[in-house]
Structures are given as structure tokens and as C-alpha cells.
Design an enzyme around this catalytic site. Structure first.
Site, short mmCIF file in Angstrom:
data_model
loop_
_atom_site.label_atom_id
_atom_site.label_comp_id
_atom_site.label_asym_id
_atom_site.label_seq_id
_atom_site.Cartn_x
_atom_site.Cartn_y
_atom_site.Cartn_z
N ASP A 119 17.95 26.60 24.79
CA ASP A 119 16.79 27.02 24.01
C ASP A 119 16.39 25.81 23.17
O ASP A 119 17.13 25.43 22.25
CB ASP A 119 17.17 28.22 23.13
N ILE A 120 15.24 25.24 23.45
CA ILE A 120 14.88 23.98 22.78
C ILE A 120 14.56 24.16 21.30
O ILE A 120 14.45 23.19 20.56
CB ILE A 120 13.73 23.22 23.50
N ALA A 178 7.52 25.53 27.36
CA ALA A 178 6.45 25.73 26.38
C ALA A 178 6.22 27.23 26.20
O ALA A 178 6.60 28.04 27.06
CB ALA A 178 5.15 25.07 26.85
N THR A 234 3.42 29.46 26.53
CA THR A 234 2.16 29.20 27.23
C THR A 234 1.16 30.36 27.22
O THR A 234 0.10 30.25 27.83
CB THR A 234 2.44 28.81 28.71
N TYR A 249 -2.69 28.16 20.25
CA TYR A 249 -1.95 27.45 21.32
C TYR A 249 -2.27 25.96 21.29
O TYR A 249 -1.38 25.11 21.28
CB TYR A 249 -2.33 28.06 22.67
N LYS A 278 0.25 22.80 20.53
CA LYS A 278 0.45 21.72 21.51
C LYS A 278 0.08 20.36 20.92
O LYS A 278 0.73 19.35 21.18
CB LYS A 278 -0.35 22.00 22.79
#
Ligand SMILES: NC(=O)c1ccc[n+]([C@@H]2O[C@H](COP(=O)([O-])OP(=O)(O)OC[C@H]3O[C@@H](n4cnc5c(N)ncnc54)[C@H](OP(=O)(O)O)[C@@H]3O)[C@@H](O)[C@H]2O)c1
Length: 308
Positions: free
Chosen positions: A64-65, A88, A90, A153, A157
């Protein structure tokens, strides 16, 4: 080369895994595929098994980043030369109500990868999006254009990009758009809708560059064998609207009996605002590399012929 791929069960992650394992005769690598949970571990393992892709040079683990210490343990344990971040959050509309959760993955998760990449002197490949731009122009965006996202979103990003550029010198940030591969995507949604509906009403005033995950994966594997670090746009050549894209999908599926009608963004309101014109210029890709990327029509044709 030791390569660690995060989000390996996502559309792009699967395409990268396939591209690398398909290239295993061309260059020497060890591959660590990471997925976010045990269910994804099982489904990636089964997919690789069914397709004869299990290989002693590739292993799968969970990561899990969002968890800095987990990222540290995974990266120090494997010591990759290159990290390809395909993870990501998303779900564009969901992000509007869950901006913190989106930022946890798309900003903090990316920052975690960048910080540890710096410690172990690894190159980070990070994937970003056309949705970092506001889409108010009419000329394709270049790598030097300033992000100005209009959605949660897009903001998350853009912050992810900043986490990379603030932390590392050796990185590839690749902005892509309208991605389709193995998983939930617009192309499959339209095919499935066409099975139950004689008429499809599709937005015609949003223009972008539909991109096959296979083409993007090929570009990523090309770039990691170079030292052309920096920001890149990587999309299939050409641009179109969701409406024209749907007409082409129906044509390729031989479903000319399905009527596709254009509608405006106002007639199809969504939670998240989307850019009207988010075409990414591939000029740098064409002028600074010898990489050949397919046009969106060619790539779509290949994708649909593989589906059937
Ligand atoms: N899809 C598009 O149209 C599009 C357009 C432009 C740019 N992009 C960018 O392209 C990249 C790839 O997109 P995609 O379509 O392949 O996405 P996807 O199919 O939604 O896959 C994303 C992957 O991220 C993983 N993930 C989510 N949270 C995570 C976490 N906390 N830790 C680790 N992994 C996590 C998920 O893992 P599990 O499945 O295991 O939960 C999932 O497999 C992303 O950076 C995306 O922003 C996509």
C-alpha cells in the site's frame, strides 16, 4: 535491471507486466510486481498462470503506497533500479467527495515512493494525466504547459507530479489520457451499453487522446532503457471526442445498427468537472525519441480485435 511495478493489477500495471515479460529475451531483469491487497494478489497470480506468464524472474507482493514504512521495507528489500508507479486513485467523480483519500494515494503515496527512491538511488516512473490541465484552450498541451486542474482528481495528480519533481532528479513523469486496457474503461462500457441499448448518447464537446495501455506500456519500457529524464506526454497519436470514439468502437465491433448521438457536457452532468480540450501533444516524443506510437484508431482496432 531490477524493476518494481506498483498497482500491477490495474489496467496499466497489467500491460507493463505483459510488456516486460514479453521482452524477457531482449534484456535482463528481475521484476517485483506489487498490488494493494490479497484479492488483487490472487487475481494477478491467476491471470499470469492462465497466460503462461509465471516466471522465476517475477514475484508478486502486496504494498500500500500510502504507508511510508511499507514502501521503505519493500524498496529496501528489493533494491530496484527502476520503480514504475501504476498505482493511483482513479475514480474521477468519486474524488470530488473523497479528495483526502485521493490525495493519500495520488500525492502522499507518490511522495513516499519518491523519498525512498532517492535514498536507494532508483529512477521513478510516475504516470500522470491530461486532467492536470483545465482544457480551456484549443492547442494541444506540451510538457512545459502549467497545470491548472479543474477537479479534485486533477488536483491530486498535479500534487503527485510536484512531489516527484520536488524530490528527485532522475524521474520520468508521463502524462497520458483516456486509457483503456484490461479492466473497467470507457471502451468496454460502451460495448456493454450497446448490448442493451439501440441508441447511445455520448458527449461530443470533450476532446482528448484515447490511449491504449499496451502502447503506453511500450513507451514506458522504451524510456526506462534511456536517460531521457523529465516530463513526457505519452498518448496515442491524434485526438477525438467521446462521441466520435464511440462511433469508431461501434464500427469496429460491426454494430452499425446502434445509433450514436452527440450530446453536450451540460446534457450529461457529472460530479467532477472535465476539461473540454485536453489533447496532449506528442511532439517531444516524436522529435526527441525514435519511439513509434500508434494512432488512436490503429490502437483501438488492435484492442477490439483482441477482445473478440
Ligand atoms: N484510466 C484513465 O483513463 C487514465 C487517464 C489518464 C491517466 N491515468 C493514470 O494512469 C495510471 C494508471 O491508471 P489505470 O487506468 O491503470 O488505473 P487502475 O486500473 O484504476 O489501476 C490503479 C491501481 O492502483 C492501485 N492502487 C490504488 N490504491 C493503491 C494504494 N494505496 N497502494 C497501492 N496501489 C494502489 C489499485 O490496486 P488494486 O486493484 O489492488 O486495489 C489499482 O490496481 C494512473 O496513474 C492514472 O492516474 C489513467
Amino acid at each position: 535491471m531490477r524493476i518494481l511495478v506498483t498497482g500491477a493489477k490495474g489496467q496499466l500495471g497489467i500491460a507493463v507486466m505483459r510488456e516486460l515479460l514479453g521482452k524477457k529475451q531482449d534484456f535482463d531483469f528481475r521484476l517485483m510486481l506489487t498490488v494493494s491487497n490479497d484479492a488483487s494478489w490472487n487475481s494477478l497470480y491467476n491471470l499470469m498462470k492462465e497466460d503462461g506468464l509465471l516466471d522465476e524472474r517475477a514475484e508478486i507482493t502486496t504494498l500500500d503506497i500510502r504507508d511510508y514504512y511499507a514502501v521503505k521495507a519493500a524498496l529496501f528489500g528489493f533494491l530496484p533500479d527502476v520503480i514504475i508507479n501504476c498505482s493511483a486513485y482513479t475514480a474521477v467523480d468519486d474524488c470530488e467527495d473523497h479528495e483526502e483519500e485521493a490525495r493519500a494515494v495520488n500525492e502522499t503515496g507518490v511522495k513516499n515512493l519518491a523519498l525512498v527512491a532517492k535514498e536507494i538511488d532508483a529512477v521513478l516512473v510516475h504516470i500522470s494525466t491530461d486532467y492536470v490541465f483545465d482544457g480551456s484552450g484549443a492547442v494541444p498541451y506540451t510538457e512545459g504547459d502549467k497545470p491548472n486542474p479543474v477537479s479534485a482528481y486533477g488536483r491530486s495528480k498535479a500534487l503527485g507530479e510536484k512531489a516527484v519533481t520536488d524530490t528527485l532528479d532522475r524521474y520520468f513523469i508521463i502524462r497520458t489520457a483516456w486509457l483503456y486496457g484490461e479492466g473497467k474503461n470507457f471502451v468496454k462500457t460502451m460495448i456493454s451499453l450497446s448490448e442493451k441499448n439501440k441508441t447511445l448518447r455520448v458527449v461530443s464537446d470533450q476532446i482528448g487522446s484515447p490511449t491504449s495501455a499496451v502502447e503506453l506500456a511500450r513507451f514506458i519500457v522504451y524510456l526506462i532503457q534511456t536517460d531521457k529524464y523529465g516530463i513526457w506526454h505519452g498518448v496515442c497519436d491524434g485526438s477525438t471526442s467521446w462521441y466520435e470514439l464511440t462511433k469508431e468502437i461501434m464500427r469496429l465491433m460491426g454494430k452499425e445498427e446502434v445509433e450514436v448521438l452527440p450530446i453536450t457536457t451540460e446534457e450529461y452532468p457529472t460530479k467532477a468537472k472535465r476539461p473540454h480540450f485536453s489533447v496532449l501533444s506528442n511532439e517531444k516524443l516524436h522529435s526527441e525519441t525514435d519511439f513509434k506510437i500508434k494512432s488512436w484508431k490503429e490502437a483501438l482496432k488492435e484492442y477490439i480485435s483482441n477482445l473478440s
